[in-house]
Design a protein around this motif. Structure first.
Motif, PDB file in Angstrom:
ATOM      1  N   LEU A   1      -7.359 -13.949  21.339  1.00  0.00           N
ATOM      2  CA  LEU A   1      -6.166 -14.498  21.796  1.00  0.00           C
ATOM      3  C   LEU A   1      -5.236 -15.314  20.829  1.00  0.00           C
ATOM      4  O   LEU A   1      -4.037 -15.316  20.868  1.00  0.00           O
ATOM      5  CB  LEU A   1      -6.479 -15.675  23.071  1.00  0.00           C
ATOM      6  N   TRP A   2      -5.878 -16.007  19.881  1.00  0.00           N
ATOM      7  CA  TRP A   2      -5.482 -16.716  18.931  1.00  0.00           C
ATOM      8  C   TRP A   2      -4.522 -15.657  18.122  1.00  0.00           C
ATOM      9  O   TRP A   2      -3.570 -16.039  17.578  1.00  0.00           O
ATOM     10  CB  TRP A   2      -6.409 -17.529  18.034  1.00  0.00           C
TER      11      TRP A   2
ATOM     12  N   ARG B   1      -9.975   3.854  13.552  1.00  0.00           N
ATOM     13  CA  ARG B   1      -9.224   3.018  12.608  1.00  0.00           C
ATOM     14  C   ARG B   1      -7.929   3.537  12.336  1.00  0.00           C
ATOM     15  O   ARG B   1      -7.001   2.861  11.657  1.00  0.00           O
ATOM     16  CB  ARG B   1     -10.105   3.108  11.185  1.00  0.00           C
ATOM     17  N   THR B   2      -7.564   4.690  12.374  1.00  0.00           N
ATOM     18  CA  THR B   2      -6.126   5.270  12.215  1.00  0.00           C
ATOM     19  C   THR B   2      -5.097   5.030  13.357  1.00  0.00           C
ATOM     20  O   THR B   2      -4.017   5.392  13.316  1.00  0.00           O
ATOM     21  CB  THR B   2      -6.003   6.761  11.860  1.00  0.00           C
ATOM     22  N   SER B   3      -5.729   4.400  14.447  1.00  0.00           N
ATOM     23  CA  SER B   3      -4.929   4.003  15.585  1.00  0.00           C
ATOM     24  C   SER B   3      -4.500   2.811  15.628  1.00  0.00           C
ATOM     25  O   SER B   3      -4.635   2.035  14.949  1.00  0.00           O
ATOM     26  CB  SER B   3      -5.640   4.790  17.181  1.00  0.00           C
ATOM     27  N   ASP B   4      -3.706   2.577  16.903  1.00  0.00           N
ATOM     28  CA  ASP B   4      -3.193   1.002  17.077  1.00  0.00           C
ATOM     29  C   ASP B   4      -3.721   0.694  18.490  1.00  0.00           C
ATOM     30  O   ASP B   4      -2.807   0.647  19.344  1.00  0.00           O
ATOM     31  CB  ASP B   4      -1.798   1.017  17.214  1.00  0.00           C
ATOM     32  N   PRO B   5      -5.041   0.354  18.324  1.00  0.00           N
ATOM     33  CA  PRO B   5      -5.512   0.322  19.985  1.00  0.00           C
ATOM     34  C   PRO B   5      -5.075  -1.300  20.481  1.00  0.00           C
ATOM     35  O   PRO B   5      -4.644  -2.101  19.957  1.00  0.00           O
ATOM     36  CB  PRO B   5      -7.206   0.040  19.847  1.00  0.00           C
ATOM     37  N   GLU B   6      -4.770  -1.169  21.710  1.00  0.00           N
ATOM     38  CA  GLU B   6      -4.388  -2.419  22.559  1.00  0.00           C
ATOM     39  C   GLU B   6      -5.623  -3.264  22.603  1.00  0.00           C
ATOM     40  O   GLU B   6      -6.613  -2.859  23.229  1.00  0.00           O
ATOM     41  CB  GLU B   6      -3.816  -1.956  23.936  1.00  0.00           C
ATOM     42  N   VAL B   7      -5.298  -4.415  22.102  1.00  0.00           N
ATOM     43  CA  VAL B   7      -6.420  -5.464  22.101  1.00  0.00           C
ATOM     44  C   VAL B   7      -6.370  -6.537  22.918  1.00  0.00           C
ATOM     45  O   VAL B   7      -7.247  -6.869  23.674  1.00  0.00           O
ATOM     46  CB  VAL B   7      -6.584  -6.049  20.644  1.00  0.00           C
ATOM     47  N   VAL B   8      -5.221  -6.900  23.044  1.00  0.00           N
ATOM     48  CA  VAL B   8      -4.968  -8.193  24.146  1.00  0.00           C
ATOM     49  C   VAL B   8      -3.836  -7.791  25.105  1.00  0.00           C
ATOM     50  O   VAL B   8      -2.682  -7.353  24.564  1.00  0.00           O
ATOM     51  CB  VAL B   8      -4.742  -9.400  23.356  1.00  0.00           C
ATOM     52  N   VAL B   9      -4.106  -8.075  26.272  1.00  0.00           N
ATOM     53  CA  VAL B   9      -2.981  -7.925  27.135  1.00  0.00           C
ATOM     54  C   VAL B   9      -2.800  -9.480  27.917  1.00  0.00           C
ATOM     55  O   VAL B   9      -3.918 -10.061  28.505  1.00  0.00           O
ATOM     56  CB  VAL B   9      -3.173  -7.014  28.327  1.00  0.00           C
ATOM     57  N   LEU B  10      -1.669 -10.070  27.718  1.00  0.00           N
ATOM     58  CA  LEU B  10      -1.293 -11.268  28.392  1.00  0.00           C
ATOM     59  C   LEU B  10      -0.456 -11.234  29.514  1.00  0.00           C
ATOM     60  O   LEU B  10       0.416 -10.530  29.378  1.00  0.00           O
ATOM     61  CB  LEU B  10      -0.944 -12.396  27.305  1.00  0.00           C
ATOM     62  N   GLU B  11      -0.718 -12.018  30.566  1.00  0.00           N
ATOM     63  CA  GLU B  11       0.167 -12.343  31.856  1.00  0.00           C
ATOM     64  C   GLU B  11       0.672 -13.569  31.825  1.00  0.00           C
ATOM     65  O   GLU B  11      -0.123 -14.421  31.942  1.00  0.00           O
ATOM     66  CB  GLU B  11      -0.586 -11.731  33.028  1.00  0.00           C
ATOM     67  N   PHE B  12       1.900 -13.763  31.784  1.00  0.00           N
ATOM     68  CA  PHE B  12       2.302 -15.244  31.930  1.00  0.00           C
ATOM     69  C   PHE B  12       2.928 -15.492  33.179  1.00  0.00           C
ATOM     70  O   PHE B  12       3.782 -14.274  33.837  1.00  0.00           O
ATOM     71  CB  PHE B  12       3.474 -15.394  30.721  1.00  0.00           C
ATOM     72  N   GLU B  13       3.140 -16.624  33.711  1.00  0.00           N
ATOM     73  CA  GLU B  13       3.890 -16.979  35.069  1.00  0.00           C
ATOM     74  C   GLU B  13       5.201 -18.025  34.795  1.00  0.00           C
ATOM     75  O   GLU B  13       4.658 -18.907  34.012  1.00  0.00           O
ATOM     76  CB  GLU B  13       2.969 -17.235  36.011  1.00  0.00           C
ATOM     77  N   LEU B  14       6.172 -17.874  35.240  1.00  0.00           N
ATOM     78  CA  LEU B  14       7.144 -18.665  35.103  1.00  0.00           C
ATOM     79  C   LEU B  14       6.944 -20.012  35.981  1.00  0.00           C
ATOM     80  O   LEU B  14       6.517 -19.685  37.262  1.00  0.00           O
ATOM     81  CB  LEU B  14       8.865 -18.418  35.073  1.00  0.00           C
TER      82      LEU B  14
END
Length: 90
Positions: free
Chosen positions: A44-45, A70-83
């Motif tokens: 997260l940081w 190692r040659t890909s760009d994996p999705e590591v963090v998905v964040l959901e925000f709320e107003l």
């Protein structure tokens, strides 16, 4: 705006945290030793930190997936925000 939920995938010891909802009245992360609490917080940081530290495939991918990802760009963090109400304007 507040963080509503997050997911961490393929980061160090965390293969998939699943969607974790954050209660606005609770500020703790509980788990057994070696369960991945620090890895989740680090992921997260690194998503957007002030130190400029970035995701490093060699050190941050789970070892068993390094060769394949190692040659890909994996999705590591998905964040959901709320107003929140004070964030909304007419």
């Amino acid at each position: 705006m507040r963080l509503k939920a997050f997911t961490v995938k393929t980061y160090k010891t965390v293969l998939d945290s699943g969607r974790v909802e954050i209660d606005p009245n609770v500020a703790c992360l509980l788990g057994q030793n070696e369960a991945g609490k620090s890895a989740v917080m680090q992921a997260l940081w690194k998503f957007n930190n002030v130190s400029g530290v970035t995701y490093d495939r060699l050190f941050d991918l789970p070892a068993e997936f390094y060769t394949r990802l190692r040659t890909s760009d994996p999705e590591v963090v998905v964040l959901e925000f709320e107003l929140e109400d004070q964030d909304k304007t007419d």
